[in-house]
Design an enzyme around this catalytic site. Structure first.
Site, short mmCIF file in Angstrom:
data_model
loop_
_atom_site.label_atom_id
_atom_site.label_comp_id
_atom_site.label_asym_id
_atom_site.label_seq_id
_atom_site.Cartn_x
_atom_site.Cartn_y
_atom_site.Cartn_z
N CYS A 104 36.28 38.39 25.40
CA CYS A 104 36.28 36.98 24.97
C CYS A 104 37.54 36.62 24.21
O CYS A 104 38.12 37.44 23.50
CB CYS A 104 35.08 36.74 24.06
N ARG B 181 43.26 38.47 28.83
CA ARG B 181 42.26 39.36 28.23
C ARG B 181 41.12 39.66 29.20
O ARG B 181 40.36 40.59 28.99
CB ARG B 181 41.70 38.74 26.95
N TRP C 53 33.80 36.86 28.38
CA TRP C 53 33.65 38.05 29.24
C TRP C 53 32.22 38.49 29.01
O TRP C 53 31.84 38.91 27.91
CB TRP C 53 34.64 39.13 28.80
N ASN D 28 33.10 36.05 19.58
CA ASN D 28 33.57 37.25 20.27
C ASN D 28 32.95 38.43 19.55
O ASN D 28 33.05 38.55 18.34
CB ASN D 28 35.11 37.33 20.21
N GLY D 29 32.26 39.28 20.29
CA GLY D 29 31.62 40.45 19.69
C GLY D 29 30.24 40.64 20.28
O GLY D 29 29.88 40.01 21.26
N GLU E 50 45.15 59.72 35.30
CA GLU E 50 45.67 58.35 35.19
C GLU E 50 45.83 57.74 36.56
O GLU E 50 45.48 56.58 36.80
CB GLU E 50 47.00 58.36 34.43
N LYS F 190 44.01 54.22 37.91
CA LYS F 190 44.76 53.11 38.54
C LYS F 190 44.12 52.74 39.87
O LYS F 190 43.84 51.58 40.16
CB LYS F 190 46.21 53.52 38.77
N GLU G 233 40.41 51.28 39.58
CA GLU G 233 40.18 50.02 38.84
C GLU G 233 40.76 48.82 39.58
O GLU G 233 40.31 47.69 39.34
CB GLU G 233 40.73 50.09 37.42
N HIS H 293 33.61 74.73 42.32
CA HIS H 293 32.35 74.88 41.55
C HIS H 293 31.44 73.70 41.76
O HIS H 293 30.77 73.23 40.84
CB HIS H 293 32.70 75.07 40.07
N LYS I 179 41.52 42.96 29.94
CA LYS I 179 42.75 43.61 29.48
C LYS I 179 42.56 44.16 28.07
O LYS I 179 43.17 45.15 27.70
CB LYS I 179 43.91 42.61 29.49
C1 AGP Z 1 44.05 50.86 32.07
O1 AGP Z 1 44.69 50.48 33.27
C2 AGP Z 1 42.90 49.96 31.70
N1 AGP Z 1 43.30 48.61 31.62
C3 AGP Z 1 42.17 50.44 30.46
O2 AGP Z 1 41.71 51.75 30.70
C4 AGP Z 1 43.00 50.46 29.15
O3 AGP Z 1 43.97 51.48 29.21
C5 AGP Z 1 42.05 50.74 27.98
O4 AGP Z 1 41.11 49.68 27.90
C6 AGP Z 1 42.77 50.88 26.63
O5 AGP Z 1 43.39 49.66 26.32
P1 AGP Z 1 44.45 49.66 25.11
O6 AGP Z 1 45.59 50.55 25.53
O7 AGP Z 1 44.86 48.23 24.96
O8 AGP Z 1 43.76 50.20 23.89
#
Ligand code: AGP
Length: 606
Positions: A2, A27, A76, A100-101, A479, A483, A486, A502, A601
């Site tokens: 949010c 965001r 959100w 927000n929260g 990582e 990518k 997501e 395993h 974000k």
């Molecule tokens: C990564 O591509 C994602 N957007 C997500 O995992 C992100 O890295 C994570 O939410 C941490 O965000 P921050 O680095 O702003 O703390």
């Protein structure tokens, strides 16, 4: 997550609210709304909808737009689905608010105040509006003071009272709110990015302090009604964004910006051929005296921590813990004054990381934050901050923030090695010689983006994919898998390739796509034999291999040669290739690369 904005000034606020909400779109959200309060007539106008800010702007088009006091919100969804009804602001009687929260006890509050009949949405926020309205007898401070005693959880509440036409009220616990003066009057927002270019300084609304935004004054009061002096921070950095340029998506632009971002992040920290962290104010003493290093982070930032762990253990001979911030507090971590905690975060607002950092500091740990957003909550909470110089990262999928975090972490570990007498001048020079070549090695990969695009075309129909590697390759692929999953929605898992036997290898069938990375000299033979194991079960293997490794004779679906660096630096070319792979799969699948479904974000709820 949010986003919240509020304006109070001499000009009409509707367009200002809409413009600021657009600055918060990055965001991540699914609905938007605003409410204005006409100071003369006392009339409240509330507009909201599921969808984008542009849809909200369309709804407001025919409004007279004469009110000069208002609040706005991008939602959100946490409690209740995506719908017009669940969008904010919520109104109950004289109370109109955005939030927000997460209010953890909202169901109990429904019962306690017997609200069931009057609630229309499924949100926790509407419950707060109803509780506040029940407690409101004409004094906003009294109502807010009483209401927050009932609330359990995190909240940034911004409130209009219908009979208080010229004041916006705010109060928070954990979830961030910043406030500022601008050329129209006063404003508040969830983060500095939404304050716009006219705000020269801002303040962080302290927790459990009632904030009043008037036409030309910001006033703070504690819960006993005593005035609180605001502390302003000068905005001495560029908060504006320069758009996508000629790129179809921010993600591609941000991938391509990496070589320059890496150089910018190194620039202040390599002086006369030596690592110099004095511009960050990080004292050598804590680097020298700490007996344990612990990373707290989420997602991509946590993956950067895993790469740093490999370096700390190999270069410093120290154990390093890398913890999911959301788990950290609940596993009774061993933290004391000899612990150095590294809080890594692009946004600096991730609530899990912020809470983990607070917990570690309360246990006596010293802390260094590696952050990309100046003045963010985590930056303010940490003892020291190393800012990455990646520039605003808009795409939800983190790319340049990740590789610039790596640069900051490599420099930090290099400095630790020097102050601990592990690196002499020659070793430091050699270490930096590799590091400063990272931008150019990444550029070589970016210049071959069309080759990677061709490889990506072979994955478009995949439902599942695996990424396998050992040691640092495994950390790199964790990582890479994040990518791909997501932004392409292909269920992708990274596995330590020695672990496949395993259990997981049972999932490998004919043509299962497997991305294998082989960049570590001492692990190459084992990695190649693990690749043969999945190939013998029908896997279609895409091999990312350091260019000076001789290839085994097995057939691969595709091979991409990675420009050679010393093993511990191969994360830079490898991650560029994996970012591009994910990007092209998502783009060729016609997906919203920058704003993938369900994701935000900035994750400001636990
Ligand atoms: C990564 O591509 C994602 N957007 C997500 O995992 C992100 O890295 C994570 O939410 C941490 O965000 P921050 O680095 O702003 O703390």
């Amino acid at each position: 997550m949010c986003g919240i904005v509020g304006y109070n000034g001499k000009n009409s606020v509707t367009d200002q609210l809409l413009d600021s909400l657009e600055l918060l779109e990055y965001r991540g959200y699914d609905s938007a709304g605003l409410a204005t309060l006409n100071g003369t007539t006392g009339k409240v106008k509330l507009r909201k909808c599921a969808g984008r800010v542009r849809d909200l702007r369309r709804i407001c088009q025919s409004d007279k737009k004469i009110s000069t006091c208002g609040i706005g919100h991008t939602r959100w969804a946490t409690h209740g689905g995506v719908s017009d009804l669940n969008a904010h602001p919520h109104r109950n009687g004289d109370v109109i608010l955005v939030h927000n929260g997460i209010i953890e006890n909202y169901e109990e509050l429904k019962d306690h105040f017997m609200l069931h009949k009057e609630l229309k949405s499924q949100t926790d926020t509407e419950v707060v509006a109803a509780v506040l309205n029940r407690l409101y007898k004409g004094d906003p401070h009294e109502a807010l003071r009483k209401a927050v005693q009932y609330l359990r959880g995190t909240f940034a509440l911004v409130v209009l009272f219908a009979d208080q036409p010229d004041t916006i009220y705010a109060i928070r616990n954990v979830s961030p709110i910043v406030a500022a003066y601008n050329d129209n009057g006063t404003m508040l927002a969830s983060d500095v990015a939404a304050l716009g270019a006219t705000a020269e300084k801002y303040m962080v609304v302290p927790e459990y302090v009632i904030t009043e935004l008037h036409k030309n004054e910001i006033k703070l009061f504690d819960l006993e009604g005593k005035p609180v002096e605001p502390e302003f921070i000068t905005i001495d950095w560029d908060t504006t964004r320069d758009g996508k340029g000629n790129y179809p998506f921010y993600m591609e632009k941000e991938i391509m910006e990496q070589p320059d971002a890496l150089k910018a992040t190194m620039e202040q920290r390599i002086v006369d051929g030596k690592i110099d962290l004095s511009s960050d104010g990080v004292p050598d003493e804590i680097l020298k005296s700490c007996e344990r290093v612990c990373v707290v982070a989420c997602g991509t930032a946590m993956h950067a921590g895993l790469v740093a762990k490999a370096l700390v253990q190999s270069k410093l001979g120290m154990h390093m813990a890398v913890e999911y911030a959301s788990e950290f507090m609940y596993e009774d971590p061993v933290i004391d004054e000899k612990t150095l905690v590294l809080a890594i975060s692009q946004s600096g607002e991730t609530i899990d990381t912020l809470e983990a950092l607070k917990y570690a500091r309360a246990k006596g740990a010293k802390s260094i934050a590696v952050i990309n957003v100046k003045g963010s909550s985590i930056a303010r909470e940490s003892d020291y901050v190393m800012y990455t110089v990646a520039g605003p990262e808009i795409a939800v999928a983190s790319t340049k923030a990740y590789t610039t975090q790596l640069i900051a972490l490599f420099l930090l570990v290099g400095r630790m090695a020097k102050v601990r007498g592990i690196f002499d001048d020659a070793a430091e020079k050699e270490f930096l010689g590799h590091l400063v070549s990272a931008p150019e090695k990444m550029q070589q990969v970016l210049d071959q983006k069309h080759d990677i695009h061709k490889i990506a075309r072979g994955m478009l129909d995949a439902k599942d994919a695996f990424m396998i590697g050992r040691g640092l390759d495994y950390s790199i692929l964790l990582e890479g898998a994040l990518k791909l999953k997501e932004i392409s929605y292909i269920h992708t898992e990274a596995y330590a390739s020695g672990e496949l036997k395993h259990g997981t290898i049972a999932l490998i069938t004919e043509n299962t796509p497997v991305v294998a990375t082989v960049t570590q000299s001492r692990l190459k033979d084992k990695e190649l034999s693990n690749i043969r194991e999945v190939q013998s079960r029908g896997a279609s293997v895409i091999l990312l291999v350091k260019e000076d490794f001789d290839l085994a004779d097995a057939e691969y679906a595709d091979v991409f040669m990675l420009p050679a660096m010393a093993d511990e630096f191969m994360v830079f070319p490898a991650s560029a290739a994996l970012q591009l792979l994910a990007y092209y799969v998502s783009m060729d699948k016609g997906l919203d690369v920058d704003k993938p479904r369900n994701l935000a974000k900035v994750v400001t709820v636990e």
